[in-house]
Motif scaffolding. Sequence first.
Motif, PDB file in Angstrom:
ATOM      1  N   LEU A  24       0.807  -1.218   0.000  1.00  0.00           N
ATOM      2  CA  LEU A  24       0.000   0.000   0.000  1.00  0.00           C
ATOM      3  C   LEU A  24       0.842   1.270   0.000  1.00  0.00           C
ATOM      4  CD1 LEU A  24      -2.686  -1.159   2.572  1.00  0.00           C
ATOM      5  CD2 LEU A  24      -3.109  -0.639   0.164  1.00  0.00           C
ATOM      6  N   GLY A  25       2.155   1.134   0.103  1.00  0.00           N
ATOM      7  CA  GLY A  25       3.019   2.298   0.118  1.00  0.00           C
ATOM      8  C   GLY A  25       3.130   2.974   1.466  1.00  0.00           C
ATOM      9  N   LEU A  26       2.629   2.318   2.512  1.00  0.00           N
ATOM     10  CA  LEU A  26       2.702   2.882   3.858  1.00  0.00           C
ATOM     11  C   LEU A  26       4.059   2.626   4.498  1.00  0.00           C
ATOM     12  CD1 LEU A  26      -0.833   1.812   5.143  1.00  0.00           C
ATOM     13  CD2 LEU A  26      -0.145   3.997   4.118  1.00  0.00           C
ATOM     14  N   MET A  27       4.797   1.650   3.974  1.00  0.00           N
ATOM     15  CA  MET A  27       6.164   1.376   4.401  1.00  0.00           C
ATOM     16  C   MET A  27       7.046   1.308   3.162  1.00  0.00           C
ATOM     17  SD  MET A  27       5.812  -1.586   7.356  1.00  0.00           S
ATOM     18  CE  MET A  27       7.606  -1.713   7.497  1.00  0.00           C
ATOM     19  N   VAL A  82       7.773  -2.835  -5.531  1.00  0.00           N
ATOM     20  CA  VAL A  82       6.390  -3.271  -5.668  1.00  0.00           C
ATOM     21  C   VAL A  82       5.791  -2.574  -6.870  1.00  0.00           C
ATOM     22  CG1 VAL A  82       4.114  -3.405  -4.598  1.00  0.00           C
ATOM     23  CG2 VAL A  82       6.167  -3.604  -3.175  1.00  0.00           C
ATOM     24  N   LEU A  83       5.208  -3.352  -7.774  1.00  0.00           N
ATOM     25  CA  LEU A  83       4.590  -2.801  -8.977  1.00  0.00           C
ATOM     26  C   LEU A  83       3.105  -3.130  -8.973  1.00  0.00           C
ATOM     27  CD1 LEU A  83       7.178  -3.894 -11.720  1.00  0.00           C
ATOM     28  CD2 LEU A  83       7.122  -1.748 -10.421  1.00  0.00           C
ATOM     29  N   ALA A 139       3.620   3.699  -5.998  1.00  0.00           N
ATOM     30  CA  ALA A 139       3.287   5.107  -5.741  1.00  0.00           C
ATOM     31  C   ALA A 139       2.478   5.709  -6.881  1.00  0.00           C
ATOM     32  CB  ALA A 139       4.567   5.916  -5.518  1.00  0.00           C
ATOM     33  N   GLN A 140       2.702   5.210  -8.090  1.00  0.00           N
ATOM     34  CA  GLN A 140       1.961   5.705  -9.242  1.00  0.00           C
ATOM     35  C   GLN A 140       0.661   4.947  -9.472  1.00  0.00           C
ATOM     36  OE1 GLN A 140       4.532   5.689 -12.698  1.00  0.00           O
ATOM     37  NE2 GLN A 140       6.290   6.434 -11.524  1.00  0.00           N
ATOM     38  N   GLY A 141       0.582   3.729  -8.952  1.00  0.00           N
ATOM     39  CA  GLY A 141      -0.608   2.912  -9.180  1.00  0.00           C
ATOM     40  C   GLY A 141      -1.519   2.811  -7.979  1.00  0.00           C
ATOM     41  N   ARG A 142      -1.318   3.671  -6.977  1.00  0.00           N
ATOM     42  CA  ARG A 142      -2.086   3.578  -5.736  1.00  0.00           C
ATOM     43  C   ARG A 142      -3.587   3.698  -5.960  1.00  0.00           C
ATOM     44  NH1 ARG A 142      -4.550   2.299  -2.344  1.00  0.00           N
ATOM     45  NH2 ARG A 142      -4.564   2.750  -0.122  1.00  0.00           N
ATOM     46  N   SER A 143      -4.019   4.484  -6.942  1.00  0.00           N
ATOM     47  CA  SER A 143      -5.457   4.662  -7.170  1.00  0.00           C
ATOM     48  C   SER A 143      -6.116   3.386  -7.684  1.00  0.00           C
ATOM     49  CB  SER A 143      -5.706   5.811  -8.148  1.00  0.00           C
ATOM     50  OG  SER A 143      -5.135   5.532  -9.403  1.00  0.00           O
ATOM     51  N   ASP A 144      -5.313   2.437  -8.140  1.00  0.00           N
ATOM     52  CA  ASP A 144      -5.848   1.176  -8.640  1.00  0.00           C
ATOM     53  C   ASP A 144      -5.967   0.121  -7.544  1.00  0.00           C
ATOM     54  OD1 ASP A 144      -6.364   1.591 -11.383  1.00  0.00           O
ATOM     55  OD2 ASP A 144      -4.215   1.554 -11.810  1.00  0.00           O
ATOM     56  N   ILE A 145      -5.623   0.496  -6.298  1.00  0.00           N
ATOM     57  CA  ILE A 145      -5.632  -0.454  -5.189  1.00  0.00           C
ATOM     58  C   ILE A 145      -6.647  -0.016  -4.138  1.00  0.00           C
ATOM     59  CG2 ILE A 145      -4.248  -1.593  -3.425  1.00  0.00           C
ATOM     60  CD1 ILE A 145      -1.759  -0.871  -5.034  1.00  0.00           C
TER      61      ILE A 145
END
Length: 284
Positions: A70-73, A80-81, A88-94
């Motif tokens: 989730l990019g929290l750590m 991570v892709l 960081a660029q694909g966060r809206s897809d998660i």
Amino acid sequence: MTQQHVPARETLAPEHPHREYALEVRDVWAAYPGQEPAVEAVDLKVPVGEIVGLIGPNGAGKSTLFKTILGLMQPLRGEVLAFGRPVAQGRSDIAYMPQVEEVDWSFPVSVTDVVLIGRYRRMWPFRRWTKADRAAAQEALERVALGDLGDQQVGRLSGGQRRRVLMARAIARGARLLLLDEPFAGLDAGVQHDLIALLDELAKDGHSILLATHDLSCVANACDEAYCLNRRTIASGPPAQVLTEEVLSETFQHHLVSVVTNGATIRVTRNASAEGAPGRSRNG
């Protein structure tokens, strides 16, 4: 621990292609500040349109791995892709569905209000919900069979309904990759079956799902792939190949595990006082 049997999900054809991945975790090491790594050299893939079950004992690093995805750590090493892009660029897809215990169900909000939170892509001050937001929330509630409970106070719902609300919130986000933390915990077999049917429907529609669970029978009978984690990758692949006595012994050290798969029960016992030697039994 004994896991209940649930109806099996329709299995994928042997030639099912893995041309696209919703999630790729590549040689990820992660640690909390001042501590030893909680996960080491983890490699995990979630193919588009599949359900992957993440299993391991408490302290195996499942929560750390989720936070890293989730990019929290930030990982100490590796990457991570999400759909081929840095997370960081694909966060809206998660979209993330937490454990029900992590939610304050006493807060005086409606079911619709909770689902609408999923529409936040950025926390804008004084943001107003649009007609599109409300339509997406209602559609998500219909998808999880709660369309007539939008005005209900969320704290009055049953445990199964609360999970459906959290699922609707994830769906309303419009994300293509869903991370679910212990979605089956505390549910009876009937409610589990309904939730699995919903996950199956979402997967068939192209959603990709990574779920962390202690319910091994749900992984055995409802997931396309199983991933065993105990700080490092123990095994991954189709459940029938992964959920073996040897793999479960290595994954759940000093634990009793019982899992029903294909009509057979596998029990694995590791005795801490027997120099780490596992005792095993199989009941058909």
